[in-house]
Design an enzyme around this catalytic site. Structure first.
Site, mmCIF file in Angstrom:
data_model
loop_
_atom_site.group_PDB
_atom_site.id
_atom_site.type_symbol
_atom_site.label_atom_id
_atom_site.label_comp_id
_atom_site.label_asym_id
_atom_site.label_seq_id
_atom_site.Cartn_x
_atom_site.Cartn_y
_atom_site.Cartn_z
ATOM 1 N N LYS A 83 0.860 -1.193 0.000
ATOM 2 C CA LYS A 83 0.000 0.000 0.000
ATOM 3 C C LYS A 83 0.895 1.241 0.000
ATOM 4 O O LYS A 83 1.793 1.354 0.855
ATOM 5 C CB LYS A 83 -0.873 -0.046 1.250
HETATM 6 O O1 G3P Z 1 -7.609 1.864 5.751
HETATM 7 C C1 G3P Z 1 -8.013 2.994 5.062
HETATM 8 C C2 G3P Z 1 -9.348 3.564 5.472
HETATM 9 O O2 G3P Z 1 -10.350 2.599 5.356
HETATM 10 C C3 G3P Z 1 -9.339 4.304 6.797
HETATM 11 O O3 G3P Z 1 -10.629 4.597 7.252
HETATM 12 O O4 G3P Z 1 -12.148 5.168 9.100
HETATM 13 O O5 G3P Z 1 -9.731 5.792 9.258
HETATM 14 O O6 G3P Z 1 -11.268 6.986 7.692
HETATM 15 P P1 G3P Z 1 -10.942 5.700 8.378
#
Ligand code: G3P
Length: 217
Positions: A83
């Site tokens: 990633k």
């Molecule tokens: O892993 C990437 C993403 O899904 C992060 O989500 O909830 O931290 O905005 P969030």
């Protein structure tokens, strides 16, 4: 549509993998820190729990550093997906890794133009963050529709991986738009199985079954 879980909690991953419906896992530095385990060790453990791709994120910001970290991460298991952030160095790294056959998930995407660049860099997955987009006054799902349109216009093979999902409506809208993958926290995925009328229906059936006095087997 594929379902990935967005966590580094191995107990939660094992629980969801047991349903047979889990297609992969995504992690990020925040989720790894929350898990409280060694990055390499926990990633190896996760890779053993699912057959599908497991995204492990680099933390270097320069191309050479990203390549060095990717070299370590991709040795963990065959299903590791590297990633990288959506920056110039991130896309340079994406291009180099995918040219060698390594799967790459380009993360922190907030515009359709960024998604276009990631596809041109050969990304396996593009991760637009719908929840964070919504949080900042933009329309996260409109971003997904725009990316779908652009990728279909040019037959890009990069898969749209809807990330930063907050609730079931994000999942439903992703499926309606034709996103390839969603990644969501365990609680959101588990919530998709539930409906108050399902619970009520089971309760009613069991009450009537008890009155019948019968048994199966
Ligand atoms: O892993 C990437 C993403 O899904 C992060 O989500 O909830 O931290 O905005 P969030």
């Amino acid at each position: 549509m594929k379902f990935f879980v967005d966590t580094a909690d191995t107990a939660e991953i094992a629980d969801l993998a047991a349903t047979g419906l889990l297609d992969g896992v995504t992690t990020n530095p925040t989720l790894i820190a929350r898990a409280g385990k060694d990055f390499i060790e926990v990633t190896r453990e996760i890779c053993g729990l699912v057959d599908g791709p497991v995204s492990a994120e680099v933390v270097a910001l320069d191309h050479a550093g990203m390549m060095r970290e990717a070299e370590i991460l991709r040795k963990i298991a065959d299903n590791v997906c590297i990633k990288v952030p959506l920056t110039i160095d991130g896309l340079k790294t994406c291009k180099a890794l995918t040219s060698e056959g390594t799967k790459v998930n380009v993360t922190l995407c907030f515009s359709a133009n960024q998604a276009l660049l990631a596809a041109k860099a050969g990304a396996t997955f593009i991760s637009p963050f719908v929840g964070r987009h919504d949080d900042n006054g933009f329309d996260g799902m409109e971003l997904i529709s725009d990316i779908r349109l652009i990728y279909d216009n040019y037959a890009f093979e990069t898969q749209i991986l809807v990330a930063s999902i907050r609730h079931g409506v994000h999942v439903l809208d992703s499926a309606k738009i034709g996103a390839d993958v969603i990644t969501a926290p365990p609680a959101v995925i588990k919530g998709l199985f539930k409906h108050v009328l399902t619970d009520k229906g089971i309760e009613g059936f069991l009450a009537d079954w008890a009155k019948s006095g019968q048994k199966i087997g």
